[in-house]
Design an enzyme around this catalytic site. Structure first.
Site, short mmCIF file in Angstrom:
data_model
loop_
_atom_site.label_atom_id
_atom_site.label_comp_id
_atom_site.label_asym_id
_atom_site.label_seq_id
_atom_site.Cartn_x
_atom_site.Cartn_y
_atom_site.Cartn_z
N PHE A 238 1.04 -1.26 -0.16
CA PHE A 238 -0.14 0.47 0.24
C PHE A 238 0.88 1.26 0.30
CE2 PHE A 238 -1.50 -3.26 2.93
CZ PHE A 238 -2.80 -3.58 1.43
N ASP A 240 2.44 4.34 0.79
CA ASP A 240 1.74 5.60 1.85
C ASP A 240 2.72 6.28 1.57
OD1 ASP A 240 3.66 3.91 2.97
OD2 ASP A 240 1.49 3.82 4.72
#
Length: 343
Positions: A238, A240
């Site tokens: 993910f 981020d």
């Protein structure tokens, strides 16, 4: 510009192969994989689907209510970084929570007060003042981007009520145990999850929040029931701002001097900036390479079962927690700052 959008795995490979200011270091991949493998083999770290449940703020059940909690949490899971000593904070269960966990704490505080915050009939009509009260800070600093979170709640509730009988569970059940199909449906039906931009003439997608939503459902349910997906391996990590930070700390990512100067000066990047895209794209591809290396090491070790699970989700969860648990060291590496709704 190509009209076709590359998904997260293909996009990350494309970006990493062309990146000018972020590099993935082969020695960093090797040494970091060895470090993580050592922790795994010595049972000093939990690297499996059950790691998600180690935090007391996450649901312990695997039912519809837990999944609706996960949906609302990931609907609002963006932009929790704060300047030092200016942190949004929520007290819950006798502890002080910051960052992403402050969101979870605020939601649990509302639920404990009998507020139906996971019911779209409620949050679809919530006012800004009501939301501000539910997400009130126990520090002097408010939750960032409250108006954007309010808009996200209203939008999602409208879609759920009009198309899915007011239940995100129905979205899951319409996807026939396919994580790929669920990500696709979330991105199509809920625009705030549409994490798409352009790099070097090519449309690319990171889908950080859409992917982490599916991964959190998988982890919440232990891969069972509503969290049973036949293709969970299709998800990447993910993209981020904390995973790039810990990868740079481990020596997996290397930043150019101009980029490092920007990071050290607390430069605020815009979503879709070339440098921002390179950081995120190289992060995802680095995780792919780490997973590949760890799988090789697990397969070659006679003391570990060949089918020991290892995927991008499990590794992302470990690295995210590792960064937080070792923040006195990892925070010596600056992270890139962006204010947006996509992460």
């Amino acid at each position: 510009m190509s009209s076709a959008i590359l998904g997260p795995r293909e996009a990350s490979k494309f970006i990493a192969s062309r990146s000018k200011d972020v590099k993935i270091l082969a020695d960093g991949i090797k040494h970091t994989a060895q470090k993580i493998f050592g922790l795994l083999k010595n049972k000093e770290a939990v690297l499996d689907v059950n790691r998600w449940k180690l935090n007391e703020l996450n649901p312990v059940t695997e039912d519809d209510n837990a999944v609706e909690w996960v949906f609302v949490t990931d609907l609002l899971n963006f932009s929790f970084w704060c300047e030092p000593n200016h942190k949004y904070m929520v007290r819950c269960y006798g502890k002080e929570w910051t960052g992403y966990w402050s969101l979870c704490a605020a939601l649990n505080r509302a639920i404990d007060a009998k507020v139906p915050i996971t019911n779209p009939t409620f949050y679809g009509n919530i006012s800004r003042d009501e939301l501000d009260h539910l997400f009130r800070s126990d520090s002097s600093y408010p939750m960032p981007l409250l108006d954007e979170r309010l808009s996200s709640l209203h939008m999602a509730a409208k879609v759920l009520i009009e198309k899915y009988d007011g239940r995100f569970v129905n979205v899951i059940e319409s996807c026939n145990r396919s994580a790929k199909e669920l990500v696709k449906k979330v991105v199509e039906d809920f625009p705030t999850f549409r994490d798409e931009t352009e790099y070097d003439g090519q449309k690319v997608a990171m889908y950080k929040r859409a992917q982490i939503l599916v991964a959190d459902i998988w982890a919440c349910c232990g891969g069972r029931g509503l969290g049973a997906f036949d293709d969970i391996e299709c998800l990447t990590a993910f993209a981020d701002y904390r995973i790039p930070q810990v990868l740079a700390w481990f020596g997996v990512l290397e930043y150019s001097e101009p980029l490092l100067e920007l990071l050290q000066s607390d430069h605020l990047f815009n979503y879709g900036d070339r440098l921002e895209v390179e950081i995120r794209g190289c992060t995802l591809w680095a995780i792919e390479l780490l997973v590949q290396k760890l799988r090789e090491m697990i397969g070659e070790d006679k003391d570990l079962p060949d089918d020991l699970p290892m995927n991008a989700i499990i590794l992302d969860h470990f690295l995210w927690d590792f960064r937080r648990e070792h923040d006195n060291e990892t925070d010596k590496v600056p992270f890139h700052k962006v204010r947006c709704i996509y992460y």
